[in-house]
Design a protein around this motif. Structure first.
Motif, PDB file in Angstrom:
ATOM      1  N   UNK A 174      -8.163-101.294 -23.034  1.00 56.57           N
ATOM      2  CA  UNK A 174      -7.164-100.257 -23.325  1.00 56.57           C
ATOM      3  C   UNK A 174      -7.286 -99.136 -22.296  1.00 56.57           C
ATOM      4  N   UNK A 175      -6.241 -98.288 -22.245  1.00 55.20           N
ATOM      5  CA  UNK A 175      -6.134 -97.245 -21.217  1.00 55.20           C
ATOM      6  C   UNK A 175      -6.321 -97.863 -19.831  1.00 55.20           C
ATOM      7  N   UNK A 176      -5.684 -99.013 -19.637  1.00 53.92           N
ATOM      8  CA  UNK A 176      -5.801 -99.756 -18.383  1.00 53.92           C
ATOM      9  C   UNK A 176      -5.341 -98.946 -17.178  1.00 53.92           C
ATOM     10  N   UNK A 177      -4.423 -98.019 -17.419  1.00 50.54           N
ATOM     11  CA  UNK A 177      -3.903 -97.185 -16.335  1.00 50.54           C
ATOM     12  C   UNK A 177      -4.395 -95.741 -16.435  1.00 50.54           C
ATOM     13  N   UNK A 178      -5.493 -95.550 -17.186  1.00 47.30           N
ATOM     14  CA  UNK A 178      -6.103 -94.216 -17.312  1.00 47.30           C
ATOM     15  C   UNK A 178      -5.067 -93.171 -17.718  1.00 47.30           C
ATOM     16  N   UNK A 179      -4.382 -93.464 -18.824  1.00 45.73           N
ATOM     17  CA  UNK A 179      -3.352 -92.562 -19.365  1.00 45.73           C
ATOM     18  C   UNK A 179      -2.266 -92.221 -18.346  1.00 45.73           C
ATOM     19  N   UNK A 180      -2.038 -93.152 -17.420  1.00 49.10           N
ATOM     20  CA  UNK A 180      -0.983 -92.955 -16.425  1.00 49.10           C
ATOM     21  C   UNK A 180      -1.465 -92.449 -15.087  1.00 49.10           C
ATOM     22  N   UNK A 181      -2.722 -92.015 -14.998  1.00 50.02           N
ATOM     23  CA  UNK A 181      -3.216 -91.483 -13.727  1.00 50.02           C
ATOM     24  C   UNK A 181      -3.159 -92.534 -12.614  1.00 50.02           C
ATOM     25  N   UNK A 182      -3.442 -93.786 -12.970  1.00 52.54           N
ATOM     26  CA  UNK A 182      -3.487 -94.835 -11.956  1.00 52.54           C
ATOM     27  C   UNK A 182      -2.101 -95.308 -11.515  1.00 52.54           C
ATOM     28  N   UNK A 183      -1.053 -94.686 -12.046  1.00 53.37           N
ATOM     29  CA  UNK A 183       0.286 -94.956 -11.511  1.00 53.37           C
ATOM     30  C   UNK A 183       0.527 -94.163 -10.235  1.00 53.37           C
TER      31      UNK A 183
END
Length: 316
Positions: free
Chosen positions: A211-220
């Motif tokens: 879960x939180x694979x994208x670090x709450x959107x930071x990794x976008x």
């Protein structure tokens, strides 16, 4: 699309797990239906939710996400085509973390009612109260599996010690064993999982769904300065990543994304998919554009140069 088998079960899932936390929170029913329709139309079949989603909207007991998913499955008549995962034990505005037998037996029926189904494919211990005897929790799962309400069980926020003990207890008493693990794991949050949980996933054949694979959107890549934090309701939660390491990971993602003509989010998910025991990263989407970044991840094959660059930037 190549499917992933969960543990030693007969469940096979596509390699992206759609996060249901946004349903009933940042997406209303109609918008949720559009995302769900687009997801399954692309051949994906695995959806993750929890009984507590989205209690933070009104401070109640949650269930909004399950309710929307139940209405969607009923409207589409597609229950048998979907692998549905939900969870029990998490804290809501009205109930503390609880993995007691009494709570599990009561809560599973509420989830089934909201989901408008008579079975849950994968049922997670969402959070462990660290006081209920493990045997009691597993006995509750044994009861609801034998009743046909749940097919298989999995674990999320359970300590490594209690997780390992659960396998010992299950083996000794002939009780159900966890088949999957849902840890906090991404390019910026590696140490906890890789140090404490990856060996257990390997030892017990646990399929991993981070879960939180994208670090709450930071990794976008959309948060690069404090001025960017107001771009979404989750902006405040990524402030901690605005440091040398976080920005170094973004730089590496930029480089790999440009090389493959794709997005930073797609690269982040593809990196996860390249890790051992990984089944399907969990990621939510609030638009069809965001969905496309998820769909592209299983198609992206990162080479050794890409992986080395990302591993180095995210090292601990």
């Amino acid at each position: 699309m190549k499917k992933v088998k969960i543990g030693s079960t007969d469940l096979e899932v596509a390699p992206i797990n759609l996060g249901g936390n946004v349903f009933g929170w940042t997406l209303d029913k109609d918008a949720s239906f559009k995302i769900l329709d687009a997801f399954v139309d692309k051949g994906f079949n695995f959806i993750d939710t929890a009984d507590m989603y989205s209690y933070w909207v009104d401070g109640g007991e949650g269930g909004q996400s399950e309710t929307i998913l139940g209405e969607w499955m009923k409207a589409r008549g597609n229950r048998s085509d979907v692998i549905m995962a939900t969870k029990v034990g998490g804290e809501t505005g009205t109930h503390p973390v609880d993995t007691s037998k009494k709570h599990i037996l009561e809560t599973v029926d509420k989830s089934l009612q909201r989901l408008q189904t008579d079975y849950i494919d994968l049922y997670y211990t969402h959070f462990d109260d660290n006081k209920t005897p493990i045997e009691e929790t597993l006995e509750a799962y044994d009861e609801i599996i034998k009743a046909g309400k749940v097919r298989y069980i999995a674990a999320s926020n359970v300590s490594p010690e209690r997780l390992e003990e659960s396998f010992v207890v299950a083996e000794k008493n002939g009780l159900p064993k966890y088949q999957a693990l849902q840890p906090h794991y991404n390019l910026l949050e590696r140490k906890g999982y890789e140090t404490d949980y990856a060996p257990l996933a390997e030892k017990y054949n646990l399929t991993v769904f981070p879960y939180w694979s994208l670090a709450s959107g930071f990794l976008t890549g959309k948060y690069r300065s404090e001025d960017d934090l107001n771009k979404s309701v989750r902006g405040g939660s990524v402030k901690k990543y605005l440091n040398d390491k976080g920005l170094g990971v973004i730089k590496a993602l930029d480089q790999v994304a440009e090389k493959h003509n794709t997005t930073q989010a797609t690269v982040s998910l593809a990196w996860l998919l390249a890790q051992p025991n990984l089944g399907a990263p969990i990621a939510s989407a609030t638009s069809e554009r965001q969905l496309e970044t998820l769909f592209n991840a299983p198609e992206l094959q990162l080479d050794s140069e890409d992986l080395e660059l990302l591993d180095k930037a995210s090292s601990y």
